[in-house]
Scaffold this active site. Sequence first.
Site, PDB file in Angstrom:
ATOM      1  N   CYS A  68      31.094  39.277  37.239  1.00  0.00           N
ATOM      2  CA  CYS A  68      31.788  40.572  37.135  1.00  0.00           C
ATOM      3  C   CYS A  68      31.049  41.476  36.136  1.00  0.00           C
ATOM      4  O   CYS A  68      30.668  41.026  35.053  1.00  0.00           O
ATOM      5  CB  CYS A  68      33.230  40.345  36.686  1.00  0.00           C
ATOM      6  SG  CYS A  68      34.169  41.880  36.604  1.00  0.00           S
ATOM      7  N   CYS A  72      35.332  42.380  29.577  1.00  0.00           N
ATOM      8  CA  CYS A  72      36.610  41.933  28.995  1.00  0.00           C
ATOM      9  C   CYS A  72      36.348  40.686  28.130  1.00  0.00           C
ATOM     10  O   CYS A  72      35.913  39.644  28.655  1.00  0.00           O
ATOM     11  CB  CYS A  72      37.597  41.620  30.101  1.00  0.00           C
ATOM     12  SG  CYS A  72      37.657  42.926  31.373  1.00  0.00           S
ATOM     13  N   CYS A  75      37.290  37.056  29.096  1.00  0.00           N
ATOM     14  CA  CYS A  75      37.188  36.592  30.482  1.00  0.00           C
ATOM     15  C   CYS A  75      35.954  35.756  30.777  1.00  0.00           C
ATOM     16  O   CYS A  75      34.814  36.204  30.597  1.00  0.00           O
ATOM     17  CB  CYS A  75      37.249  37.782  31.424  1.00  0.00           C
ATOM     18  SG  CYS A  75      37.338  37.232  33.158  1.00  0.00           S
ATOM     19  N   CYS A 112      48.926  34.613  45.191  1.00  0.00           N
ATOM     20  CA  CYS A 112      48.227  35.691  44.478  1.00  0.00           C
ATOM     21  C   CYS A 112      46.724  35.452  44.545  1.00  0.00           C
ATOM     22  O   CYS A 112      46.252  34.384  44.135  1.00  0.00           O
ATOM     23  CB  CYS A 112      48.634  35.700  43.004  1.00  0.00           C
ATOM     24  SG  CYS A 112      50.399  35.712  42.766  1.00  0.00           S
ATOM     25  N   CYS A 143      50.222  38.899  46.774  1.00  0.00           N
ATOM     26  CA  CYS A 143      49.847  39.657  45.580  1.00  0.00           C
ATOM     27  C   CYS A 143      48.327  39.595  45.499  1.00  0.00           C
ATOM     28  O   CYS A 143      47.742  38.549  45.801  1.00  0.00           O
ATOM     29  CB  CYS A 143      50.466  39.017  44.334  1.00  0.00           C
ATOM     30  SG  CYS A 143      49.944  39.831  42.799  1.00  0.00           S
ATOM     31  N   CYS A 203      52.768  44.392  39.426  1.00  0.00           N
ATOM     32  CA  CYS A 203      52.765  43.234  38.545  1.00  0.00           C
ATOM     33  C   CYS A 203      51.835  43.609  37.400  1.00  0.00           C
ATOM     34  O   CYS A 203      50.628  43.773  37.611  1.00  0.00           O
ATOM     35  CB  CYS A 203      52.243  42.013  39.298  1.00  0.00           C
ATOM     36  SG  CYS A 203      51.967  40.583  38.230  1.00  0.00           S
ATOM     37  N   ARG A 275      56.814  36.626  33.720  1.00  0.00           N
ATOM     38  CA  ARG A 275      56.088  35.394  34.083  1.00  0.00           C
ATOM     39  C   ARG A 275      55.428  34.763  32.872  1.00  0.00           C
ATOM     40  O   ARG A 275      54.644  35.402  32.160  1.00  0.00           O
ATOM     41  CB  ARG A 275      55.043  35.678  35.169  1.00  0.00           C
ATOM     42  CG  ARG A 275      54.280  34.399  35.588  1.00  0.00           C
ATOM     43  CD  ARG A 275      53.427  34.571  36.839  1.00  0.00           C
ATOM     44  NE  ARG A 275      54.211  35.196  37.875  1.00  0.00           N
ATOM     45  CZ  ARG A 275      54.038  36.450  38.299  1.00  0.00           C
ATOM     46  NH1 ARG A 275      53.067  37.175  37.818  1.00  0.00           N
ATOM     47  NH2 ARG A 275      54.824  36.956  39.220  1.00  0.00           N
TER      48      ARG A 275
HETATM   49  N1  SAM Z   1      39.003  41.690  37.904  1.00  0.00           N
HETATM   50  C1  SAM Z   1      40.328  42.120  38.068  1.00  0.00           C
HETATM   51  C2  SAM Z   1      40.865  42.812  36.833  1.00  0.00           C
HETATM   52  O1  SAM Z   1      40.452  42.481  35.725  1.00  0.00           O
HETATM   53  O2  SAM Z   1      41.706  43.688  36.985  1.00  0.00           O
HETATM   54  C3  SAM Z   1      41.280  41.005  38.455  1.00  0.00           C
HETATM   55  C4  SAM Z   1      41.087  39.600  37.913  1.00  0.00           C
HETATM   56  S1  SAM Z   1      41.338  39.402  36.157  1.00  0.00           S
HETATM   57  C5  SAM Z   1      40.700  37.793  35.874  1.00  0.00           C
HETATM   58  C6  SAM Z   1      43.102  39.259  36.016  1.00  0.00           C
HETATM   59  C7  SAM Z   1      43.699  39.090  34.669  1.00  0.00           C
HETATM   60  O3  SAM Z   1      43.526  37.756  34.205  1.00  0.00           O
HETATM   61  C8  SAM Z   1      43.172  39.911  33.526  1.00  0.00           C
HETATM   62  O4  SAM Z   1      43.648  41.210  33.517  1.00  0.00           O
HETATM   63  C9  SAM Z   1      43.677  39.145  32.317  1.00  0.00           C
HETATM   64  O5  SAM Z   1      44.930  39.663  31.926  1.00  0.00           O
HETATM   65  C10 SAM Z   1      43.815  37.716  32.841  1.00  0.00           C
HETATM   66  N2  SAM Z   1      42.874  36.801  32.154  1.00  0.00           N
HETATM   67  C11 SAM Z   1      41.558  36.709  32.382  1.00  0.00           C
HETATM   68  N3  SAM Z   1      40.988  35.791  31.555  1.00  0.00           N
HETATM   69  C12 SAM Z   1      41.989  35.298  30.801  1.00  0.00           C
HETATM   70  C13 SAM Z   1      42.036  34.316  29.759  1.00  0.00           C
HETATM   71  N4  SAM Z   1      40.943  33.691  29.332  1.00  0.00           N
HETATM   72  N5  SAM Z   1      43.229  34.046  29.201  1.00  0.00           N
HETATM   73  C14 SAM Z   1      44.334  34.687  29.623  1.00  0.00           C
HETATM   74  N6  SAM Z   1      44.358  35.609  30.598  1.00  0.00           N
HETATM   75  C15 SAM Z   1      43.194  35.926  31.184  1.00  0.00           C
HETATM   76 FE1  SF4 Z   2      35.990  41.194  35.441  1.00  0.00          FE
HETATM   77 FE2  SF4 Z   2      37.297  39.336  34.145  1.00  0.00          FE
HETATM   78 FE3  SF4 Z   2      37.459  41.828  33.303  1.00  0.00          FE
HETATM   79 FE4  SF4 Z   2      38.643  41.118  35.656  1.00  0.00          FE
HETATM   80  S1  SF4 Z   2      39.195  40.418  33.602  1.00  0.00           S
HETATM   81  S2  SF4 Z   2      37.388  42.920  35.241  1.00  0.00           S
HETATM   82  S3  SF4 Z   2      37.200  39.535  36.337  1.00  0.00           S
HETATM   83  S4  SF4 Z   2      35.607  40.549  33.325  1.00  0.00           S
END
Ligand code: SAM
Ligand code: SF4
Length: 341
Positions: A68, A72, A75, A112, A143, A203, A275
């Site tokens: 990606c 973030c 992530c 989801c 979802c 959500c 949730r």
């Molecule tokens: N890429 C898309 C986005 O960010 O909108 C969708 C997938 S993203 C992985 C979905 C959500 O997973 C993120 O917004 C975050 O809140 C959650 N998430 C990702 N990594 C995480 C982690 N290590 N611990 C807890 N929540 C996490």
């Molecule tokens: Fe990409 Fe992870 Fe951020 Fe979603 S949360 S936009 S998968 S880096």
Amino acid sequence: MAEGTQQDPAQTGTHSAVRRDWTRAEVQALFALPFNDLLFRAHSLHRANFEPNAVQLSTLLSIKTGACPEDCAYCPQSARFDTGLKAEALLPLEEVKRAAAEAKANGATRFCMGAAWRSPKDRDLEKVAAMVREVKALGLESCVTLGMLKPHQAEQLADAGLDYYNHNLDTSPEYYGEIISTRTYEDRLDTLENVRAAGVKVCCGGIVGMGESDGDRAELLRTLANLPQQPESVPINELVPVAGTPLGETAKLDPFEFVRTIAVARILMPRSYVRLSAGRTEMSDEMQALCFFAGANSIFYGERLLTTGNPQNDRDRALFERLGVKPETRVTTEVAVSCGT
Ligand code: SAM
Ligand code: SF4
Ligand code: DTB
């Protein structure tokens, strides 16, 4: 209470009007309540609005993993961090169908699908729309979480029958810049607006335990509660620290602070499903029981979240058994969240 005294709903907090004008001071005051007072108030509201011993089960599937472009900090799927994760292209439809059928057989009512995209390309969206149709055909709620959406994309998903779009605010507006630099808070709010305008349920929640302050947790929940319409579903994730991400070494949040976050979410958003999301693998059964008492009434069920682990199904089944909690069997598509103040 003195014998014969009527409980005043205004005192016990059981009135269930939905307010969207919460002030910073009010939300901070809720967080500052003695733990028992906070839990009593949250639980009373929970009972007034929901069946208190039912928990909704959603199962997750990562339909496109890793690589990606976003940054973030929490992530494991960001291409910027070396987490050892193997990237995978969009899954074939048949594989998604199989996973959805298995989720249904295991008792989930919602499926989801998550994709590690900044935003979907139109040609990918057609494929995701086909996945949504298959999930719906199985009698499951659908979802998806695909990143930022434009209005026509939200409409395309709505046409496919999508029930919910997950798009988290993640943290407070003030702390957000510490976590993500590649898209703004405003971008997130725009996506939520596009999803709403298309008639898809929202959500939206966040992550706690990312080194934010008490005030940031309060402001995240206040922002969610004061949206033009409260999200029907509010995932509260505890950070799953993944080695290689900037937050990989973050100290664990005090579990009582996590429970307080659930309780305040319940009070601020009395008709939304709250949730208990990522982080359950590391939580004790006792902590999860406190979260259910505080108002959590949904979980991710299944042995994986997107890329990290989740409790084994038999651990969850045993916990439900011990607590007398029943998985919600009804598909909740028709639950309406009033947006009146
Ligand atoms: N890429 C898309 C986005 O960010 O909108 C969708 C997938 S993203 C992985 C979905 C959500 O997973 C993120 O917004 C975050 O809140 C959650 N998430 C990702 N990594 C995480 C982690 N290590 N611990 C807890 N929540 C996490
Ligand atoms: Fe990409 Fe992870 Fe951020 Fe979603 S949360 S936009 S998968 S880096
Ligand atoms: C949400 O709020 N939590 C889920 C779901 N929405 C998509 C994702 C949690 C991801 C945890 C880290 C991982 O497994 O990659």
